[in-house]
Design an enzyme around this catalytic site. Structure first.
Site, PDB file in Angstrom:
ATOM      1  N   GLU A   6     109.731 -25.300  40.912  1.00  0.00           N
ATOM      2  CA  GLU A   6     110.993 -25.903  40.493  1.00  0.00           C
ATOM      3  C   GLU A   6     110.928 -27.411  40.691  1.00  0.00           C
ATOM      4  OE1 GLU A   6     115.024 -23.928  40.799  1.00  0.00           O
ATOM      5  OE2 GLU A   6     115.102 -25.362  42.462  1.00  0.00           O
TER       6      GLU A   6
ATOM      7  N   ASP B   5     109.836 -22.751  45.340  1.00  0.00           N
ATOM      8  CA  ASP B   5     111.025 -23.592  45.415  1.00  0.00           C
ATOM      9  C   ASP B   5     110.761 -24.556  46.569  1.00  0.00           C
ATOM     10  OD1 ASP B   5     113.599 -24.659  45.186  1.00  0.00           O
ATOM     11  OD2 ASP B   5     114.445 -23.173  46.547  1.00  0.00           O
TER      12      ASP B   5
ATOM     13  N   ASP C 114     116.316 -19.554  48.979  1.00  0.00           N
ATOM     14  CA  ASP C 114     115.138 -20.302  48.551  1.00  0.00           C
ATOM     15  C   ASP C 114     114.044 -19.346  48.063  1.00  0.00           C
ATOM     16  OD1 ASP C 114     115.729 -23.237  49.667  1.00  0.00           O
ATOM     17  OD2 ASP C 114     116.373 -21.757  51.149  1.00  0.00           O
TER      18      ASP C 114
END
Length: 187
Positions: free
Chosen positions: A72, A12, A145
């Site tokens: 992501e 992420d 996260d």
């Protein structure tokens, strides 16, 4: 017969906090090997933070030897400068993985949520609760996260071979035709 396993690195990306996870798939079991964050000081130069992201990615790849990177995609926000910074962080993470020969797959936040919970509009807590049910997770992180990075890795697992690793990439279209009909190829 020995179970085939693979390791997926989920990321992420972020310019202040980058989440990452190492997911090992063995048979039908999903085990979280590591789930953590790289915290970056906002007081540091932007390019120094990018260097630190690259260094952490190289360190994680060398230590855990993943076979794939799932990352992501940045979501589209109103602040263009934030998007550019996030894109740079994502690009550095992708470049580090590619330099190590890892295939990279990018997923939108909505696709990740849909894959994990069945609802593309699920909140982070719903995603985390489902991840706890789906994986063998020995620890949690206080940073969302890190759990977001785990969600990306699990999403990638679900998207590849419907969650069943066989050692071959999923073949589609012409690739599948060529593999099934090599005698029909004329050079």
């Amino acid at each position: 017969m020995q179970k085939t396993s693979k390791i997926i690195l989920g990321v992420d990306p972020g310019t202040l906090v980058m989440g990452y996870s190492i997911l090992e798939i063995s048979g039908q079991q999903l085990q979280v090997i590591e789930m953590n964050v790289l915290k970056l000081s906002g007081k540091k130069d932007a390019y120094e933070r990018l260097r630190m992201i690259q260094h952490k990615m190289n360190e994680v790849i060398e230590k855990f030897r993943p076979v794939e990177l799932a990352i992501e995609a940045p979501f589209f926000g109103k602040n263009v400068q934030s998007m550019l910074k996030l894109g740079r962080a994502q690009g550095v993470a992708i470049a580090a993985a590619m330099q190590c020969g890892l295939p990279v797959t990018e997923y939108s936040p909505k696709k990740v949520k849909q894959s994990i919970t069945g609802n593309g509009n699920a909140d982070k807590e719903q995603v985390w609760k489902m991840l706890q049910r789906l994986t063998v997770v020995k620890h949690s992180s206080k940073y969302l996260d890190a759990s977001d990075a785990l969600a990306v890795a699990v999403c990638h697992h679900f998207q590849s071979k419907n969650g069943h690793f066989t050692g071959d990439k999923k073949l589609k279209g012409w690739e599948e035709f060529i593999k099934k009909n090599p005698e029909r190829i004329k050079l």
